[in-house]
Motif scaffolding. Structure first.
Motif, PDB file in Angstrom:
ATOM      1  N   VAL A 279       0.838  -1.209   0.000  1.00  0.00           N
ATOM      2  CA  VAL A 279       0.000   0.000   0.000  1.00  0.00           C
ATOM      3  C   VAL A 279       0.868   1.253   0.000  1.00  0.00           C
ATOM      4  O   VAL A 279       1.832   1.313   0.744  1.00  0.00           O
ATOM      5  CB  VAL A 279      -0.886  -0.027   1.272  1.00  0.00           C
ATOM      6  CG1 VAL A 279      -1.741   1.231   1.367  1.00  0.00           C
ATOM      7  CG2 VAL A 279      -1.746  -1.279   1.280  1.00  0.00           C
ATOM      8  N   GLY A 342     -15.124  -5.606   2.745  1.00  0.00           N
ATOM      9  CA  GLY A 342     -14.138  -4.612   2.350  1.00  0.00           C
ATOM     10  C   GLY A 342     -13.913  -4.611   0.850  1.00  0.00           C
ATOM     11  O   GLY A 342     -14.011  -5.656   0.188  1.00  0.00           O
ATOM     12  N   ALA A 343     -13.641  -3.431   0.315  1.00  0.00           N
ATOM     13  CA  ALA A 343     -13.416  -3.298  -1.130  1.00  0.00           C
ATOM     14  C   ALA A 343     -12.235  -2.366  -1.376  1.00  0.00           C
ATOM     15  O   ALA A 343     -12.259  -1.527  -2.266  1.00  0.00           O
ATOM     16  CB  ALA A 343     -14.679  -2.787  -1.814  1.00  0.00           C
ATOM     17  N   GLY A 344     -11.198  -2.500  -0.559  1.00  0.00           N
ATOM     18  CA  GLY A 344      -9.977  -1.717  -0.757  1.00  0.00           C
ATOM     19  C   GLY A 344      -9.036  -2.478  -1.674  1.00  0.00           C
ATOM     20  O   GLY A 344      -9.431  -3.460  -2.320  1.00  0.00           O
ATOM     21  N   GLY A 345      -7.786  -2.046  -1.696  1.00  0.00           N
ATOM     22  CA  GLY A 345      -6.787  -2.650  -2.578  1.00  0.00           C
ATOM     23  C   GLY A 345      -6.695  -4.161  -2.417  1.00  0.00           C
ATOM     24  O   GLY A 345      -6.595  -4.896  -3.409  1.00  0.00           O
ATOM     25  N   ALA A 346      -6.759  -4.648  -1.189  1.00  0.00           N
ATOM     26  CA  ALA A 346      -6.534  -6.070  -0.938  1.00  0.00           C
ATOM     27  C   ALA A 346      -7.645  -6.944  -1.489  1.00  0.00           C
ATOM     28  O   ALA A 346      -7.397  -8.093  -1.883  1.00  0.00           O
ATOM     29  CB  ALA A 346      -6.391  -6.306   0.565  1.00  0.00           C
ATOM     30  N   ASN A 365     -19.406  -3.656   1.698  1.00  0.00           N
ATOM     31  CA  ASN A 365     -18.520  -2.516   1.951  1.00  0.00           C
ATOM     32  C   ASN A 365     -19.298  -1.313   2.443  1.00  0.00           C
ATOM     33  O   ASN A 365     -20.503  -1.187   2.219  1.00  0.00           O
ATOM     34  CB  ASN A 365     -17.754  -2.157   0.667  1.00  0.00           C
ATOM     35  CG  ASN A 365     -16.515  -1.343   0.989  1.00  0.00           C
ATOM     36  OD1 ASN A 365     -15.793  -1.677   1.927  1.00  0.00           O
ATOM     37  ND2 ASN A 365     -16.266  -0.285   0.239  1.00  0.00           N
ATOM     38  N   ARG A 366     -18.556  -0.446   3.140  1.00  0.00           N
ATOM     39  CA  ARG A 366     -19.138   0.800   3.641  1.00  0.00           C
ATOM     40  C   ARG A 366     -19.532   1.687   2.452  1.00  0.00           C
ATOM     41  O   ARG A 366     -20.645   2.161   2.358  1.00  0.00           O
ATOM     42  CB  ARG A 366     -18.087   1.482   4.537  1.00  0.00           C
ATOM     43  CG  ARG A 366     -18.516   2.741   5.175  1.00  0.00           C
ATOM     44  CD  ARG A 366     -17.391   3.268   6.045  1.00  0.00           C
ATOM     45  NE  ARG A 366     -16.167   3.506   5.264  1.00  0.00           N
ATOM     46  CZ  ARG A 366     -15.046   3.994   5.779  1.00  0.00           C
ATOM     47  NH1 ARG A 366     -14.964   4.256   7.065  1.00  0.00           N
ATOM     48  NH2 ARG A 366     -13.999   4.195   5.012  1.00  0.00           N
ATOM     49  N   THR A 367     -18.581   1.869   1.526  1.00  0.00           N
ATOM     50  CA  THR A 367     -18.869   2.676   0.335  1.00  0.00           C
ATOM     51  C   THR A 367     -19.276   1.733  -0.793  1.00  0.00           C
ATOM     52  O   THR A 367     -18.458   0.946  -1.283  1.00  0.00           O
ATOM     53  CB  THR A 367     -17.611   3.467  -0.081  1.00  0.00           C
ATOM     54  OG1 THR A 367     -17.087   4.106   1.080  1.00  0.00           O
ATOM     55  CG2 THR A 367     -17.919   4.483  -1.150  1.00  0.00           C
ATOM     56  N   HIS A 370     -17.367   1.412  -4.235  1.00  0.00           N
ATOM     57  CA  HIS A 370     -16.089   0.674  -4.251  1.00  0.00           C
ATOM     58  C   HIS A 370     -16.357  -0.825  -4.437  1.00  0.00           C
ATOM     59  O   HIS A 370     -15.656  -1.508  -5.184  1.00  0.00           O
ATOM     60  CB  HIS A 370     -15.308   0.895  -2.951  1.00  0.00           C
ATOM     61  CG  HIS A 370     -14.880   2.320  -2.752  1.00  0.00           C
ATOM     62  ND1 HIS A 370     -14.369   2.795  -1.565  1.00  0.00           N
ATOM     63  CD2 HIS A 370     -14.887   3.372  -3.602  1.00  0.00           C
ATOM     64  CE1 HIS A 370     -14.084   4.085  -1.696  1.00  0.00           C
ATOM     65  NE2 HIS A 370     -14.397   4.458  -2.918  1.00  0.00           N
ATOM     66  N   ILE A 385     -22.331  -2.840   3.928  1.00  0.00           N
ATOM     67  CA  ILE A 385     -21.846  -3.537   5.121  1.00  0.00           C
ATOM     68  C   ILE A 385     -22.913  -3.528   6.227  1.00  0.00           C
ATOM     69  O   ILE A 385     -22.941  -4.419   7.076  1.00  0.00           O
ATOM     70  CB  ILE A 385     -20.509  -2.897   5.583  1.00  0.00           C
ATOM     71  CG1 ILE A 385     -19.724  -3.848   6.473  1.00  0.00           C
ATOM     72  CG2 ILE A 385     -20.735  -1.561   6.258  1.00  0.00           C
ATOM     73  CD1 ILE A 385     -18.275  -3.446   6.652  1.00  0.00           C
ATOM     74  N   THR A 402     -10.780  -5.386   5.445  1.00  0.00           N
ATOM     75  CA  THR A 402     -10.644  -3.944   5.718  1.00  0.00           C
ATOM     76  C   THR A 402      -9.493  -3.709   6.698  1.00  0.00           C
ATOM     77  O   THR A 402      -8.907  -4.654   7.227  1.00  0.00           O
ATOM     78  CB  THR A 402     -11.925  -3.343   6.335  1.00  0.00           C
ATOM     79  OG1 THR A 402     -12.005  -3.730   7.704  1.00  0.00           O
ATOM     80  CG2 THR A 402     -13.169  -3.777   5.598  1.00  0.00           C
ATOM     81  N   SER A 403      -9.229  -2.434   6.936  1.00  0.00           N
ATOM     82  CA  SER A 403      -8.168  -2.105   7.887  1.00  0.00           C
ATOM     83  C   SER A 403      -8.704  -1.991   9.315  1.00  0.00           C
ATOM     84  O   SER A 403      -7.969  -1.648  10.233  1.00  0.00           O
ATOM     85  CB  SER A 403      -7.522  -0.783   7.462  1.00  0.00           C
ATOM     86  OG  SER A 403      -8.530   0.142   7.097  1.00  0.00           O
ATOM     87  N   VAL A 404      -9.984  -2.305   9.495  1.00  0.00           N
ATOM     88  CA  VAL A 404     -10.584  -2.191  10.831  1.00  0.00           C
ATOM     89  C   VAL A 404     -10.144  -3.377  11.702  1.00  0.00           C
ATOM     90  O   VAL A 404     -10.326  -4.532  11.318  1.00  0.00           O
ATOM     91  CB  VAL A 404     -12.135  -2.145  10.729  1.00  0.00           C
ATOM     92  CG1 VAL A 404     -12.756  -1.954  12.108  1.00  0.00           C
ATOM     93  CG2 VAL A 404     -12.572  -1.034   9.784  1.00  0.00           C
TER      94      VAL A 404
HETATM   95  P1  ATR Z   1      -6.798   0.470   0.382  1.00  0.00           P
HETATM   96  O1  ATR Z   1      -6.727  -0.959   0.836  1.00  0.00           O
HETATM   97  O2  ATR Z   1      -7.175   0.604  -1.045  1.00  0.00           O
HETATM   98  O3  ATR Z   1      -5.618   1.288   0.778  1.00  0.00           O
HETATM   99  P2  ATR Z   1      -8.286   1.487   2.632  1.00  0.00           P
HETATM  100  O4  ATR Z   1      -8.628   2.915   2.708  1.00  0.00           O
HETATM  101  O5  ATR Z   1      -7.236   0.952   3.524  1.00  0.00           O
HETATM  102  O6  ATR Z   1      -8.051   1.122   1.117  1.00  0.00           O
HETATM  103  O7  ATR Z   1      -9.608   0.691   2.924  1.00  0.00           O
HETATM  104  C1  ATR Z   1      -9.656  -0.692   2.828  1.00  0.00           C
HETATM  105  C2  ATR Z   1     -11.052  -1.140   3.146  1.00  0.00           C
HETATM  106  O8  ATR Z   1     -11.345  -0.854   4.508  1.00  0.00           O
HETATM  107  C3  ATR Z   1     -12.135  -0.424   2.337  1.00  0.00           C
HETATM  108  O9  ATR Z   1     -13.104  -1.391   2.031  1.00  0.00           O
HETATM  109  C4  ATR Z   1     -12.708   0.581   3.318  1.00  0.00           C
HETATM  110  O10 ATR Z   1     -14.050   0.928   3.096  1.00  0.00           O
HETATM  111  P3  ATR Z   1     -14.432   2.102   2.068  1.00  0.00           P
HETATM  112  O11 ATR Z   1     -14.285   1.540   0.699  1.00  0.00           O
HETATM  113  O12 ATR Z   1     -15.829   2.424   2.413  1.00  0.00           O
HETATM  114  O13 ATR Z   1     -13.490   3.225   2.341  1.00  0.00           O
HETATM  115  C5  ATR Z   1     -12.601  -0.223   4.579  1.00  0.00           C
HETATM  116  N1  ATR Z   1     -12.666   0.598   5.788  1.00  0.00           N
HETATM  117  C6  ATR Z   1     -11.737   1.431   6.243  1.00  0.00           C
HETATM  118  N2  ATR Z   1     -12.129   1.990   7.403  1.00  0.00           N
HETATM  119  C7  ATR Z   1     -13.371   1.481   7.676  1.00  0.00           C
HETATM  120  C8  ATR Z   1     -14.329   1.657   8.730  1.00  0.00           C
HETATM  121  N3  ATR Z   1     -14.068   2.450   9.749  1.00  0.00           N
HETATM  122  N4  ATR Z   1     -15.465   0.943   8.656  1.00  0.00           N
HETATM  123  C9  ATR Z   1     -15.726   0.126   7.626  1.00  0.00           C
HETATM  124  N5  ATR Z   1     -14.876  -0.077   6.603  1.00  0.00           N
HETATM  125  C10 ATR Z   1     -13.717   0.584   6.620  1.00  0.00           C
END
Ligand code: ATR
Length: 480
Positions: A279, A342-346, A365-367, A370, A385, A402-404
């Protein structure tokens, strides 16, 4: 050489500090400015108390030291201590009076002329090193690096000033590669400390046993990992221990990067053989690759880059690292449906990997947009979510991407109200902490668990093969 900077306030403690690190170091720096007042004069006998060569340093405040002595007092103390059997003395580059220098020369003690800059790399760094060198035996510069451009500047020191005896240190997190690859900068030594007192400092033990920094030679292949942040990564353990086990002359270094283009320039300049990507660069690297695998093309992200026939080739080992720990369950048909949170990079690689194995996937996912993006590429469902409970008892596998829950927020889960039934397989890709809140909730219901460290290790093993051409040694446990 690896030099331990002593941080004790008494000579007894400094002696113990050396003993604890003895097997990792070649010399030590006695920082007289850190010693208690009553200890200072006794320091003259310190070289007799220890069995390593010593650098004598009495650092001024403006150079990051603690000395509150006047310049006159400081010189007097140094002159007195130079009767001890020190091997080197550090004299700042701007000191003009020659008495300390003369005494050092008369005693056969080598002179290090130093320059410190705690805010930046000066424009004239190369000429600064040259003029320090003209004033003493060894030039020393310790400067704060603020960008990857600064890293490149320091690595070019050797090309500009070949043959000059010097010590070059890049401070701060950007400086970590300069401390590990100090020999590539033409630096005669690197400084270590017992505990990380400033960002970017490494322990003598890590420099000696994890990186084997002092073993780097002209034939050592350089590998690394790029990311931002990157210093928390466990990948150096996986790769360096693997290289050492198969006696592969290579080193794997963490690079904090703020400009991917500059990193590629650096990689070519330093003849890197490959690197891991984390990342936030897994997509950004794609524009610089001359060749990518089918997986990278389909997943849209790359975590491994290798040099092949003068070109950068992109591979994705994340999907494999994710699948390997659940391979048996997939093969036996236990996993037919999955919830991916989760729908981030991973999650790109994970959803792709599951779809590639015919698993029915719902992305939560929250958003929503994504999730939609990944779902469209992989032909699967997605949902908010907030609707997680609608899927209770309906899926075989639940993956947390996710990173949570990541350290230090161990008590958080992205789906705190999701009820596991106990028949699901729960898989969290977070590896610090090992046991996340998400996995604890699953464990309480009796679910089978899979940990982020399993994925990390398996993606690393495949990466190791791409880097070295050898299987990862089965007897190595990087202790993730
Ligand atoms: P990346 O992996 O692309 O760097 P990230 O910002 O680390 O992205 O986020 C990874 C995932 O964690 C995403 O699915 C993000 O949700 P969004 O797409 O809605 O941003 C999710 N995420 C991060 N913080 C969160 C939270 N507090 N609650 C729920 N999901 C969360």
């Amino acid at each position: 050489m690896i030099c331990l900077t002593l941080s004790s306030t008494t000579l007894r403690d400094a002696e113990e500090e050396i003993k604890r690190n003895r097997e990792y170091i070649d010399l030590a720096e006695l920082r007289v400015d850190l010693l208690a007042r009553e200890e200072i004069r006794k320091a003259r006998e310190f070289p007799k108390m220890v069995d390593v060569p010593l650098i004598l340093t009495l650092r001024r405040k403006e150079d990051g030291g603690r000395s509150t002595f006047s310049e006159k007092e400081r010189r007097e103390i140094l002159l007195y201590l130079l009767d001890g059997d020190f091997s080197y003395v550090d004299i700042e580059g701007d000191i003009k009076r020659g008495d300390v220098e003369q005494k050092a020369r008369a005693r056969g003690i080598r002179i290090i002329r130093s320059y410190h800059n705690f805010s930046s790399v000066p424009e004239d760094i190369y000429s600064k090193i040259y003029s320090l060198h003209q004033k003493g035996d060894i030039a020393k510069v310790a400067v704060k690096l603020n960008s990857f451009q600064d890293v490149l500047t320091l690595f070019k020191v050797e090309e500009e000033l070949k043959g000059i005896e010097k010590i070059v240190i890049g401070m701060g997190e950007f400086g970590v590669p300069t401390r590990i690859l100090y020999k590539k900068l033409g630096s005669m030594l690197t400084f270590a400390s017992e505990s990380e007192v400033a960002p970017g400092q490494l322990s003598a033990r890590d420099l000696k046993t994890l990186y084997r920094a002092d073993m780097v030679d002209d034939r050592t292949s350089i590998y690394g990992i790029i990311g931002n942040p990157v210093m928390h990564t466990s990948s150096p353990k996986i790769h360096n221990l693997g290289f050492q086990a198969i006696r592969f002359n290579a080193i794997y270094v963490p690079f904090l990067v703020d400009n991917i283009r500059l990193f590629f320039a650096f990689a070519e300049y330093m003849h890197l053989k490959g690197f891991s990507v984390t990342v936030p660069f897994k997509v950004d690297v794609l524009s610089y690759l001359g060749n990518i695998t089918r997986e990278v093309k389909q997943i849209g992200s790359c975590n491994t880059v290798v040099r092949v026939r003068g070109m950068w080739k992109g591979i994705n080992t994340d999907y494999y690292g994710f699948i390997k720990p659940i391979e048996k369950e997939l093969e036996s048909g236990k996993i037919k449906s999955a919830l991916v949170i989760g729908a981030g990079g991973a999650s790109y690689a994970i959803v792709w990997a599951l779809r590639n194995r015919g698993v029915k996937v719902v992305i939560l996912n929250r958003t929503l947009s994504h999730a939609e993006r990944i779902a469209k590429i992989n032909i699967c469902q997605y949902d908010s979510i907030d609707n997680a409970s609608n899927y209770e008892g309906k899926v075989d596998l639940v993956v947390q991407t996710t990173s949570v829950g990541l350290y230090p927020h161990e008590d958080e889960s992205p789906v705190p109200n999701f009820h596991f039934t106990g028949k699901e397989i729960a898989y969290d890709i977070i590896y610090k902490p090992r046991m996340t809140r998400f996995l604890k909730d699953a464990s309480e219901k009796g679910c089978i668990l899979h940990f982020g460290s399993e994925m990390l290790l398996d993606q690393g093993k495949l990466q190791f093969e791409a880097f070295s051409g050898y299987y990862y040694p089965s007897w190595v446990d990087p202790g993730l």
